[in-house]
Scaffold this active site. Structure first.
Site, mmCIF file in Angstrom:
data_model
loop_
_atom_site.group_PDB
_atom_site.id
_atom_site.type_symbol
_atom_site.label_atom_id
_atom_site.label_comp_id
_atom_site.label_asym_id
_atom_site.label_seq_id
_atom_site.Cartn_x
_atom_site.Cartn_y
_atom_site.Cartn_z
ATOM 1 N N TYR A 436 0.457 -1.272 -0.288
ATOM 2 C CA TYR A 436 -0.108 -0.416 -0.484
ATOM 3 C C TYR A 436 0.696 1.166 0.064
ATOM 4 C CZ TYR A 436 -0.315 -0.409 4.900
ATOM 5 O OH TYR A 436 0.472 -0.009 6.247
ATOM 6 N N GLU A 437 0.595 2.598 -0.352
ATOM 7 C CA GLU A 437 0.873 3.602 -0.457
ATOM 8 C C GLU A 437 1.616 3.192 -1.728
ATOM 9 O OE1 GLU A 437 -0.558 5.976 0.462
ATOM 10 O OE2 GLU A 437 -1.661 5.174 1.631
ATOM 11 N N GLY A 438 1.506 2.591 -2.541
ATOM 12 C CA GLY A 438 2.825 2.161 -3.700
ATOM 13 C C GLY A 438 3.656 1.843 -3.392
#
Length: 596
Positions: A436-438
């Site tokens: 998550y968050e890239g």
């Protein structure tokens, strides 16, 4: 379950020696930031973390958040009272600026405090993290009216915040976002579905403020047509009281591998007339606004990798010191810590954790300099270095967390595979951090594309020059203290990173696919070397303090041994990573789609 004990000595040592705490405290306006004050803050945070946050982690993992008919979600057992105490004692507001109701402490200090929350319950800590990120986005981009209405309660934790980017058909491709926003008087009507919304619905706070990416009717295609909107769960009346429920709902929460205490919501906006939303920033500039929140989140997810790794290490260490099995080979050890391979695993965990801490704290210190140093000629390069290291902190620390947490299970042996021992909890929680968050791949593409090749390598070249200077000096000066071996090892790592960097810069224009095929190995190489440099600096400081007769000799000698272990067991991987960056693309790209 073992009992959490914040590694305060190591945290303070890293804050001073690589985070630059003394220099940050000497900046104008920081006159009250004494070493004693920082230590007192960390000690109080450690008490709250160990006494209140850590005990709710295992029950929260076992039961998790629960969705109910009627689109409500109840938090995991114990979360409510702890969250209330967390807000009442000021910990929720602490990272925010004073004008917003926070304490205005340096990022370096709030980073060390946040590490403890993440160590004790990654799921619990996510609520504050997302709220603070939303606070930053609103503070930087919203109108004064919106700031006055929403920020005080969000900073205090009375209201929480979320980030609504991902849609079922879009994933990480924000250009494919389809949610819509139609103008209506002084607001907009927002409709669409968002998935993977962390803390998107819960019963800890009286209101939830959603920041939502959507398209206006005249929006161009792609990411240049995305705008950002604030959609509260409950509308806010003119006097600040809560009004009617907005047209948005949590239609379900995900059943996940880990972080069970953190509800991950599917959010539906506009099943009726449309959710009322307010534009944040300028039309079609939503992605730039959201990246204020995203960059905050990326650094904090890297810190999650550190936090959960520290807790996994403590848990494994406690088990290894207590568990008696087999004949030990290390003199003086009766438990399994006397088995050389168990010792190897614990040393690997310890070295990687301390390297992560050094990298996270160094980057936080650079962020403080970029924000508040009185000299603009210092601020600018510090900001460039933060931008360079942000994907490294996020990607490298979370990748190290995968190794550290599975080693924690391995130290337990077969008992590590049994949930009741608790080792698997940290492994499961850590798994999301590389996603998550890239994902790590997205962070690596950002590093080699935007932060290296498109910039011509200027920021990384400046960092490499500093690393090379330090390593060369240490080789020359370290003979007297016996630390020249660390300088030699660091030089080899610097040469590997420099060689890979030259290759990418020379190759990017003609062969971008080949460059991106080696992006993740390059990110790992960068993290290995930069973190190794910081560990060498810590070892150098430890050697100097030992020579001066410091009282904490055992701690300082351990710093030297840990740095040497990192050089031998982690930095030694650099030559292989360099080879993958420079020659690995041929096989990575060698098959047709049908051959997979």
């Amino acid at each position: 379950m073992s009992t959490y004990a914040a590694p305060l000595h190591d945290m303070l040592f890293a804050m001073k020696e690589v985070g630059g705490l003394d220099a940050i405290a000497a900046q104008p306006g920081r006159e009250d930031l004494s070493a004693d004050l920082v230590e007192a803050i960390l000690e109080e945070a450690a008490k709250f973390a160990a006494g209140q946050v850590d005990p709710i982690n295992a029950p929260g993992d076992k039961v998790g958040a629960r969705w109910h008919v009627g689109h409500t979600v109840t938090a995991a057992p114990g979360y409510g009272p702890v969250y209330q105490a967390f807000c009442e004692t000021g910990w929720h507001a602490m990272p925010a600026r004073t004008e917003l109701g926070g304490q205005g402490l340096p990022t370096l200090v709030s980073t060390a405090v946040a590490e403890m929350w993440k160590s004790c319950s990654l799921a619990f800590s996510l609520c504050q993290m997302l709220t603070q990120g939303a606070v930053e986005a609103i503070a930087h981009h919203a109108s004064e009216e919106i700031k006055a209405t929403y920020l005080p309660k969000m900073v205090a934790g009375t209201w929480t915040g979320t980030m609504n980017l991902t849609e079922p058909q879009a994933g990480s491709d924000l250009a494919a976002v389809r949610s819509k926003a139609v103008p209506e008087g002084d607001h907009y009507r927002v409709s669409g579905t968002k998935i993977f919304i962390t803390w998107g619905e819960h019963d800890l706070a009286e209101n939830i403020i959603h920041l939502v990416l959507a398209r206006l009717p005249d929006a161009p295609e792609g990411v240049k047509g995305i705008s950002l909107f604030l959609c509260p769960k409950f509308l806010v009346n003119a006097d600040g009281s809560l009004g009617a429920r907005n047209d948005l709902a949590c239609t379900s929460i995900e059943h996940k591998l880990g972080i069970h205490g953190s509800p991950t919501a599917v959010m539906s906006f506009g099943d009726g007339p449309g959710a009322i939303g307010y534009l944040i920033g300028q039309p079609h500039q939503g992605l730039a606004c959201m990246f204020t929140m995203m960059n905050h989140a990326r650094l904090n997810v890297g810190l999650e990798g550190l936090g959960v790794s520290e807790r996994a290490y403590q848990h494994a260490r406690a088990y290894a010191l207590e568990r008696v099995q087999g004949r030990t080979l290390v003199a003086g050890s009766r438990s399994i810590i006397g088995h050389p391979d168990v010792r190897r695993m614990l040393m690997d965990m310890k070295a990687r954790v301390e390297a992560m801490r050094a990298l996270a704290y160094y980057t936080a210190g650079q962020l403080d300099r970029a924000a508040s140093h009185e000299d603009a000629s210092v601020r600018a390069p510090c900001q460039s270095r933060v931008e360079l290291l942000t994907p490294v902190v996020k990607g490298w620390c979370t990748e190290q967390a995968q190794r550290v947490t599975w080693l924690g299970v391995q130290v337990h042996g077969g008992m590590g595979f049994i949930e009741e021992t608790g080792a698997a909890l940290y492994l499961r929680d850590a798994r999301i951090t590389t996603i998550y968050e890239g994902t790590t791949g997205i962070q690596a593409n950002d590093l080699v594309g935007r932060k290296l090749c498109r910039e011509g390598g200027h920021t990384l070249d400046a960092l490499l020059a500093e690393l090379r200077t330090d390593a060369t000096r240490m080789v020359a000066e370290g003979r007297a203290s016996g630390t020249d071996d660390l300088g030699h090892s660091l030089l080899q790592g610097v040469q590997a990173l420099d060689g890979a960097t030259r290759h990418l810069l020379a190759t990017y224009a003609a062969q971008p696919a080949a460059v991106h095929a080696g992006a993740v190995p390059f990110l790992l190489l960068t993290g290995h070397v930069v973190a190794g440099w910081l560990l060498v600096r810590l070892a150098e400081a430890a050697a100097a303090q030992l020579a001066a007769g410091a009282a904490d000799a055992d701690f300082l000698r351990a710093k030297l041994t840990t740095a040497r272990h990192y050089m031998a067991h982690v930095l030694s991987e650099c030559a292989g990573l360099q080879a993958v960056v420079q020659t690995g693309a041929e096989t990575t790209l060698g098959l047709t789609d049908a051959q997979f």
